[in-house]
Design an enzyme around this catalytic site. Structure first.
Site, PDB file in Angstrom:
ATOM      1  N   HIS A 166      -7.566  -1.067  -0.962  1.00  0.00           N
ATOM      2  CA  HIS A 166      -6.822  -2.159  -1.574  1.00  0.00           C
ATOM      3  C   HIS A 166      -6.096  -2.875  -0.443  1.00  0.00           C
ATOM      4  O   HIS A 166      -5.180  -2.293   0.139  1.00  0.00           O
ATOM      5  CB  HIS A 166      -5.815  -1.649  -2.584  1.00  0.00           C
ATOM      6  CG  HIS A 166      -6.385  -0.738  -3.642  1.00  0.00           C
ATOM      7  ND1 HIS A 166      -6.652   0.600  -3.416  1.00  0.00           N
ATOM      8  CD2 HIS A 166      -6.766  -0.989  -4.921  1.00  0.00           C
ATOM      9  CE1 HIS A 166      -7.144   1.145  -4.518  1.00  0.00           C
ATOM     10  NE2 HIS A 166      -7.225   0.203  -5.452  1.00  0.00           N
ATOM     11  N   HIS A 178      -0.100   1.037 -10.451  1.00  0.00           N
ATOM     12  CA  HIS A 178      -0.432   0.906 -11.866  1.00  0.00           C
ATOM     13  C   HIS A 178       0.828   1.009 -12.729  1.00  0.00           C
ATOM     14  O   HIS A 178       0.892   0.446 -13.825  1.00  0.00           O
ATOM     15  CB  HIS A 178      -1.403   2.011 -12.309  1.00  0.00           C
ATOM     16  CG  HIS A 178      -2.787   1.844 -11.778  1.00  0.00           C
ATOM     17  ND1 HIS A 178      -3.168   2.318 -10.551  1.00  0.00           N
ATOM     18  CD2 HIS A 178      -3.883   1.249 -12.315  1.00  0.00           C
ATOM     19  CE1 HIS A 178      -4.442   2.035 -10.346  1.00  0.00           C
ATOM     20  NE2 HIS A 178      -4.894   1.381 -11.405  1.00  0.00           N
ATOM     21  N   ASP A 249      -6.620  -6.858  -7.640  1.00  0.00           N
ATOM     22  CA  ASP A 249      -6.595  -5.687  -8.505  1.00  0.00           C
ATOM     23  C   ASP A 249      -6.219  -6.182  -9.907  1.00  0.00           C
ATOM     24  O   ASP A 249      -5.825  -7.339 -10.096  1.00  0.00           O
ATOM     25  CB  ASP A 249      -5.589  -4.663  -7.984  1.00  0.00           C
ATOM     26  CG  ASP A 249      -5.946  -3.233  -8.363  1.00  0.00           C
ATOM     27  OD1 ASP A 249      -6.774  -3.049  -9.279  1.00  0.00           O
ATOM     28  OD2 ASP A 249      -5.399  -2.303  -7.740  1.00  0.00           O
TER      29      ASP A 249
END
Length: 307
Positions: A166, A178, A249
């Site tokens: 990422h 998250h 993302d």
């Protein structure tokens, strides 16, 4: 016109998704395990997406999944159970990494997918990291670079676009983006010597796309990388010279909770992303239509290059 990667729940594509693919508003989808009942059904779903594009005179859409190997596999129940990246890293073998990439590509192509959100190029520099862990090849940036390039090159040779993640690195956090905001306390020089080593190797190897991290790098910018023109423009496009596709993302993640959901795709595009990935955001058709009114010609060019 600007674009997003959309998602939906269920084993069949909603009518609005098929219409949007057919009329060119949606160039691709991100599918999850809740879209997979079995391999036959999943192939039929992907065929319906491809057929919608053909009927509308569009290029084949991007059909992407998280099929990393190891603990993160959107498609199971018949797919090869591959080792995670840390297990491959323990062998220090680019041959094993390439073999995994070839298997991933062959199986995804057989199912109708042409984009894989892999490999993970994060350097596992903090053992307490709750999100990278077994998904990383290890804590040595040169080893991560070598194995990551072997995997992505094999995957792309097999007809599946890789999306390394990422950027610019999620390995040095103690928080899973998250669930909450995460930061990496490193200077640019430190990033260049560690986190960015695998990404630079991947760029030189012809990486098709890169996925942003919803992580803050205070020495560079106060905003998460996904919303940072400094990181996606000055660093990624400018200093590192990457001209491939930039995906975000998933925009529903809690690291972005301070930003209103309807604004997230636009802010990512303004920062320099080419395809915001909507994840599980509600109201995706409205977001698609709002983004379609925006003009980002360089993003359209990059999307066209990979379709």
């Amino acid at each position: 016109m600007a674009h997003c990667l959309i998602s939906f729940r269920g084993y069949e594509a909603p009518a609005w998704v098929l219409r949007a693919i057919g009329d060119g508003r949606v160039p691709g989808v991100c599918l999850f395990n809740f879209n997979v009942q079995d391999l036959v059904q999943f192939r039929a779903l992907n065929e319906s997406l491809l057929e919608a594009a053909r009927e509308g005179g569009q290029l084949p859409p991007l059909i992407g999944v998280d099929q990393e190997g190891g603990q993160l596999m959107a498609v199971t129940g018949g797919a090869t159970e591959l080792p995670g990246n840390l297990a491959i890293g323990a062998t220090r073998s680019p041959v094993h990494a390439a073999t995994s990439g070839r298997v991933l590509a062959a199986e995804l192509r057989a199912l109708g997918c042409n984009l894989n959100f892999a490999p993970v190029l994060d350097v596992a520099s903090r053992p307490e990291n709750p999100v990278v862990g077994l998904r990383a090849f290890g804590d040595d940036p040169d080893l991560v670079a070598e194995l990551g390039v072997a995997m992505l090159a094999a995957m792309q040779s097999g007809g599946v676009l890789a999306s390394a993640k990422h950027f610019p690195g999620h390995g040095n956090t103690t928080v899973d983006s998250h669930h909450a905001g995460a930061s990496v306390e490193r200077s640019l020089d430190e990033l260049l010597a560690l986190e960015l080593v695998p990404f630079q190797a991947a760029f030189a190897a012809g990486l098709a796309s890169v996925m942003t991290a919803h992580v803050r790098y205070p020495s560079l910018d106060d905003r998460p990388a996904t919303f940072s023109r400094v990181i996606l423009g000055d660093l990624l496009r400018g200093r590192l010279g990457y001209d491939g596709l930039v995906l975000t993302d998933a925009l529903d993640m809690h690291a972005l909770a301070a930003t209103p959901e309807p604004d997230r795709a636009r802010l990512a595009l303004e920062a320099g992303a080419d395809l915001p990935l909507l994840g599980h955001l509600p109201g995706q058709e409205a977001i698609v239509d709002a983004v379609a009114a925006l003009s980002f010609p360089e993003s359209r060019r990059r999307i066209g290059q990979v379709l």
